[in-house]
Design an enzyme around this catalytic site. Structure first.
Site, PDB file in Angstrom:
ATOM      1  N   SER A   1       0.853  -1.171   0.000  1.00  0.00           N
ATOM      2  CA  SER A   1       0.000   0.000   0.000  1.00  0.00           C
ATOM      3  C   SER A   1       0.904   1.240   0.000  1.00  0.00           C
ATOM      4  O   SER A   1       1.914   1.274  -0.707  1.00  0.00           O
ATOM      5  CB  SER A   1      -0.941  -0.031   1.215  1.00  0.00           C
ATOM      6  OG  SER A   1      -1.777   1.110   1.212  1.00  0.00           O
ATOM      7  N   SER A   2       0.574   2.245   0.767  1.00  0.00           N
ATOM      8  CA  SER A   2       1.360   3.476   0.823  1.00  0.00           C
ATOM      9  C   SER A   2       0.860   4.337   1.968  1.00  0.00           C
ATOM     10  O   SER A   2      -0.310   4.234   2.368  1.00  0.00           O
ATOM     11  CB  SER A   2       1.222   4.260  -0.491  1.00  0.00           C
ATOM     12  OG  SER A   2       1.748   5.569  -0.367  1.00  0.00           O
TER      13      SER A   2
ATOM     14  N   TYR B   1      -4.482   7.464  -6.646  1.00  0.00           N
ATOM     15  CA  TYR B   1      -3.389   6.707  -6.014  1.00  0.00           C
ATOM     16  C   TYR B   1      -3.692   6.442  -4.542  1.00  0.00           C
ATOM     17  O   TYR B   1      -3.702   5.299  -4.085  1.00  0.00           O
ATOM     18  CB  TYR B   1      -2.065   7.460  -6.157  1.00  0.00           C
ATOM     19  CG  TYR B   1      -0.886   6.744  -5.539  1.00  0.00           C
ATOM     20  CD1 TYR B   1      -0.264   5.694  -6.206  1.00  0.00           C
ATOM     21  CD2 TYR B   1      -0.385   7.127  -4.289  1.00  0.00           C
ATOM     22  CE1 TYR B   1       0.814   5.032  -5.644  1.00  0.00           C
ATOM     23  CE2 TYR B   1       0.698   6.475  -3.722  1.00  0.00           C
ATOM     24  CZ  TYR B   1       1.295   5.432  -4.396  1.00  0.00           C
ATOM     25  OH  TYR B   1       2.367   4.771  -3.830  1.00  0.00           O
TER      26      TYR B   1
ATOM     27  N   LYS C   1      -4.815   2.824  -2.777  1.00  0.00           N
ATOM     28  CA  LYS C   1      -3.885   2.296  -1.781  1.00  0.00           C
ATOM     29  C   LYS C   1      -4.616   2.053  -0.456  1.00  0.00           C
ATOM     30  O   LYS C   1      -4.332   1.084   0.255  1.00  0.00           O
ATOM     31  CB  LYS C   1      -2.714   3.250  -1.580  1.00  0.00           C
ATOM     32  CG  LYS C   1      -1.718   3.259  -2.732  1.00  0.00           C
ATOM     33  CD  LYS C   1      -1.104   1.892  -2.989  1.00  0.00           C
ATOM     34  CE  LYS C   1       0.009   1.936  -4.006  1.00  0.00           C
ATOM     35  NZ  LYS C   1       0.573   0.599  -4.308  1.00  0.00           N
TER      36      LYS C   1
END
Length: 250
Positions: free
Chosen positions: A135-136, A149, A153
């Site tokens: 993920s982020s 994005y 994520k």
């Protein structure tokens, strides 16, 4: 500490550069066999040559579901099974137009779902089945990547924790890793450093450690979560960001 990865069999998507390549290298260094994939055939060939005989792989677009499923099945056949699945590919679609939303859905989220589903028959036969999704930190806070994005994520973390609950009784673990800003040659942050130096310095200043992370630091977290050493760790999202984010995780 022996992670217990010797002899384990893994697939890692997006594994010719950056975090993905570091994951493949680390798993192999720990004794695992690893199948890699990426879009560019020349980069796959170069990476396979560097990784050595414990690696196999091919060029493919992970948004092509049939090709992705075939690669997983062929990898499992070559290895005699699968123990570890690492979903690493991202479209890195930061824009807010329809194409970015579509690419983020197909590459970041749907590829993760298709990868896991393709690998499930093999993970069910493993004595140490493990799923790790990438993920982020953009999935847990509003930052410059708050559009498609960050949205997908965040969805990956939700999906992964749902898998953990559903698969726990089968002995299959599922965890995610949320990297912070990660710098490497040819990566997005090097491009930003070269083309948007003011923004790069602003981003760098947000890191209390005074630096960005490295692919190896992210790979270390993935290797642990993928390993039998983390046998009672499932349903977690491990943030590896040098205290970049300030949200408290309970």
């Amino acid at each position: 500490m022996d992670l217990g990865l010797s002899g384990k069999k893994a697939v890692v998507t997006g594994s010719t550069k950056g975090i993905g390549r570091a994951i493949a290298e680390t798993l192999i260094a720990e004794g695992a066999q690893v199948a890699i994939c990426a879009r560019k055939a020349d980069e796959v060939e170069e990476t396979l040559a560097a990784l050595g005989p414990q690696a196999t792989g091919q060029a493919l677009d992970v948004s092509d579901a049939p090709a992705l499923r075939s690669w997983v099945a062929e990898s499992a056949e070559a290895f005699g099974g699968l123990d570890i699945v690492v979903a690493n590919v991202s479209a890195l679609a930061i824009g807010d137009d329809e194409d970015c939303w579509r690419r983020s859905f197909e590459v970041d989220l749907l590829h993760t779902v298709n990868l896991v589903e393709a690998a499930m028959p093999f993970l069910e036969k493993s004595e140490a089945g493990a799923i790790v999704t990438i993920s982020s930190v953009s999935g847990r806070e509003i930052d410059f990547a708050a559009g498609p994005y960050g949205t997908f994520k965040a969805a990956i973390v939700h999906y992964t924790q749902g898998l953990a609950h559903k698969l726990a009784a089968q002995g299959i673990r599922a965890n995610s890793v949320s990297p912070g800003n990660t710098y490497f040659p040819g990566g997005v942050w090097q491009q930003i450093e070269q083309n948007q130096p003011d923004f790069f310095q602003e981003a760098l200043a947000l890191n209390p450690t005074g630096r960005m992370g490295t692919p190896q630091e992210m790979a270390n977290a993935v290797a642990f979560l993928a390993s039998p050493a983390a046998s009672f760790v499932t349903g977690t999202n491990l943030v590896v960001d040098g205290a970049l984010t300030r949200g408290v995780q309970f």
